[in-house]
Scaffold this motif. Structure first.
Motif, short mmCIF file in Angstrom:
data_model
loop_
_atom_site.label_atom_id
_atom_site.label_comp_id
_atom_site.label_asym_id
_atom_site.label_seq_id
_atom_site.Cartn_x
_atom_site.Cartn_y
_atom_site.Cartn_z
N TYR A 1 76.45 49.38 -45.14
CA TYR A 1 76.90 49.31 -46.54
C TYR A 1 76.95 50.71 -47.16
O TYR A 1 77.87 51.06 -47.91
CB TYR A 1 75.96 48.43 -47.35
N GLY B 1 80.12 52.94 -48.80
CA GLY B 1 80.08 53.16 -50.24
C GLY B 1 79.83 51.92 -51.05
O GLY B 1 80.20 51.87 -52.24
N VAL B 2 79.21 50.91 -50.46
CA VAL B 2 78.89 49.69 -51.22
C VAL B 2 77.75 50.00 -52.18
O VAL B 2 76.73 50.56 -51.77
CB VAL B 2 78.50 48.55 -50.25
N PRO B 3 77.87 49.68 -53.47
CA PRO B 3 76.78 49.94 -54.42
C PRO B 3 75.49 49.23 -54.01
O PRO B 3 75.50 48.18 -53.36
CB PRO B 3 77.33 49.41 -55.74
N VAL B 4 74.37 49.81 -54.41
CA VAL B 4 73.06 49.23 -54.07
C VAL B 4 72.92 47.85 -54.68
O VAL B 4 72.31 46.94 -54.08
CB VAL B 4 71.94 50.18 -54.55
N SER B 5 73.49 47.65 -55.86
CA SER B 5 73.36 46.36 -56.54
C SER B 5 74.12 45.24 -55.82
O SER B 5 73.93 44.06 -56.14
CB SER B 5 73.87 46.48 -57.98
N ARG B 6 74.97 45.55 -54.84
CA ARG B 6 75.73 44.53 -54.12
C ARG B 6 75.26 44.36 -52.68
O ARG B 6 75.91 43.68 -51.90
CB ARG B 6 77.21 44.91 -54.14
N ARG B 7 74.08 44.96 -52.35
CA ARG B 7 73.58 44.84 -50.99
C ARG B 7 72.60 43.69 -50.83
O ARG B 7 72.17 43.38 -49.73
CB ARG B 7 72.91 46.14 -50.56
N TRP C 1 67.27 46.56 -58.11
CA TRP C 1 67.92 46.65 -56.81
C TRP C 1 67.31 47.76 -55.97
O TRP C 1 66.88 48.79 -56.49
CB TRP C 1 69.43 46.87 -56.97
N TYR D 1 67.26 49.79 -51.77
CA TYR D 1 67.89 50.05 -50.48
C TYR D 1 66.79 50.45 -49.49
O TYR D 1 65.67 50.82 -49.88
CB TYR D 1 68.96 51.15 -50.58
N GLU E 1 66.58 51.72 -56.90
CA GLU E 1 67.82 52.44 -57.22
C GLU E 1 67.60 53.37 -58.41
O GLU E 1 68.16 54.46 -58.45
CB GLU E 1 68.93 51.43 -57.55
N TRP E 2 66.79 52.95 -59.41
CA TRP E 2 66.58 53.73 -60.62
C TRP E 2 65.10 54.11 -60.73
O TRP E 2 64.21 53.35 -60.38
CB TRP E 2 67.00 52.94 -61.88
#
Length: 445
Positions: A40, A44-50, A66, A68, A81-82
């Motif tokens: 992912y 370049g899949v965003p972390v929120s969509r993994r 979210w 990773y 992520e944040w």
């Protein structure tokens, strides 16, 4: 980072502290999830969509955070992520921790230094240093106080060593304070320690003693008079050595001293071990001279009159006027006394010496007697016959005792006793040779 991860699509919790992630029936689960997450990321899949969420503190608080996956040094990690979500996992500050922060700020501001708690100092485009309490000291120095009352990591990016090194690299002097004795024995930073006290005691403005982390350096020559063993050989080497000695200091004085640059951190090596502690700036300079091979100047305490260049006493004069000289001058005319005849066989005696026994003439000449009222007292030297009539001084009070031996003001022999003026003196010397005005009115023990 978190240890529990919630997989949104599989609807399962993953425990990263276990080798099988808590799912023994699914071997190779970590490799499958990690390779999928890396795929992912490459696309370049965003972390929120993994599909990975924090399943620990954030999930219990009802927050969707979210995450990773990554591997670093063979260690499995799940990263938020944040950074705001990461802060949620840090333990809440205890009342004792807050009391220390408030006390540091109050003490620094009382002497004109700026201080604030929970300060973020930017050190890059997306990085900063979080300091419990930051004090802006003399000449632009910054003291970063970290109060560590809970468990702290030994290794890793969040360890004490890593955080202290990062602060020092960016111009912040790290000062770590704790109430745990096991931390005080560590050498990963400059630790100071106080006793384990409740928050209401820490917050008070009374004296708070620092029992570990502050030292006084004793410089000594390795000869036969040395009090310490030679750290290098079994014999006396004749060289200069330095020995750190523990010293107590009040916490408020430590905060003020570090901000003013009067108390500084040093690293002292003994063999293969490095010790980190705080000393005065004078001891730091003497240690630098010692390590550079320059002569080490002795420390001078201005409160010790023996170390003053002129050896002049800082105390008040010890002389006291006698009763006769203290009274107002009389208006009566002065009556001259007739000369006292001197025996021809006796040589002249210097003033202040014991008179020799004169030879008694067969027929002494009569001596005229002046009026009693107009005759002043003729001073005479005390003799052994006066011991029975002398009045002894009463020095039973603890004010007449000092733990330090000093030369007697009369005989120059060392003594621990002090007279009424605070000067070193033997009791017998003060009774025999001291001013008569210092004698007590009644007998003493």
């Amino acid at each position: 980072m978190a240890n529990i991860v919630w997989h949104e699509m599989l609807r399962i919790e993953l425990d990263l502290t276990r080798e099988d992630l808590g799912w023994e029936s699914r071997p190779g689960l970590w490799d499958l999830l990690y390779q999928t997450d890396r795929l992912y990321a490459d696309r370049g899949v965003p972390v929120s969509r993994r599909g990975l969420q924090c399943g620990g503190v954030c999930r219990k608080a009802g927050v969707v955070a979210w995450m990773y996956l990554r591997e670093r040094g063979g260690r499995r990690e799940a990263v938020h992520e944040w950074s705001e979500d990461e802060e949620r996992h840090r333990a809440a500050l205890s009342d004792e921790h807050k009391a220390y922060q408030e006390r540091i700020v109050r003490t620094a501001e009382s002497v004109g230094f700026r201080a604030d708690s929970e300060v973020r100092t930017p050190v890059g485009p997306r990085s900063w240093i979080q300091t419990d309490t930051l004090v802006q000291g003399e000449g632009g120095i910054r003291i970063g106080w970290e109060v560590q009352l809970s468990t702290a990591g030994v290794e890793g990016p969040r360890s004490v060593k890593a955080r202290a090194a990062k602060a020092a690299k960016h111009g912040i002097i790290p000062a770590w304070h704790t109430d745990r004795s096991d931390y005080a024995s560590r050498s990963d930073t400059h630790w100071t320690r106080s006793d384990n006290l409740p928050a209401e005691v820490i917050a008070k403005s009374g004296d708070l003693r620092v029992v570990s982390g502050y030292r006084a350096l004793d410089f000594w020559r390795c000869d036969d008079r040395a009090l310490y063993r030679c750290p290098q050989t079994q014999r006396r080497c004749g060289q200069m050595h330095v020995t750190p000695k523990p010293r107590d200091v009040f916490f408020d004085d430590l905060v003020r001293g570090t901000a003013a640059g009067l108390i500084v951190p040093i690293e002292h090596r003994t063999g293969s071990k490095t010790h980190r502690f705080w000393v005065t700036d004078a001891d730091r300079n003497r240690l630098e001279d010692h390590n550079s091979g320059r002569p080490v100047l002795p420390s001078v305490d201005p409160e010790d009159e023996r170390d003053l260049p002129t050896r002049a006493s800082h105390r008040a004069p010890t002389c006291r006027p006698s009763t006769q000289t203290a009274t107002a001058p009389s208006t009566a005319p002065t009556i001259a006394l007739p000369p006292i005849p001197i025996q021809p066989s006796a040589p002249p005696q210097p003033i202040g010496t014991w008179p020799l026994a004169p030879s008694i003439p067969a027929q002494p000449a009569p001596r005229p007697t002046p009026p009693v009222a107009a005759t002043p007292a003729i001073p005479r030297q005390p003799g052994p016959q006066d011991r029975a009539e002398e009045r002894l001084l009463d020095w039973r009070s603890s004010d007449h005792w000092s733990s330090e031996q000093r030369p007697c003001r009369y005989c120059s022999v060392a003594t621990n006793l002090r007279d009424e003026d605070g000067a070193p003196s033997h009791k017998t010397c003060a009774e025999d040779r001291g001013p008569r005005s210092q004698r007590p009115a009644g007998p003493g023990a």
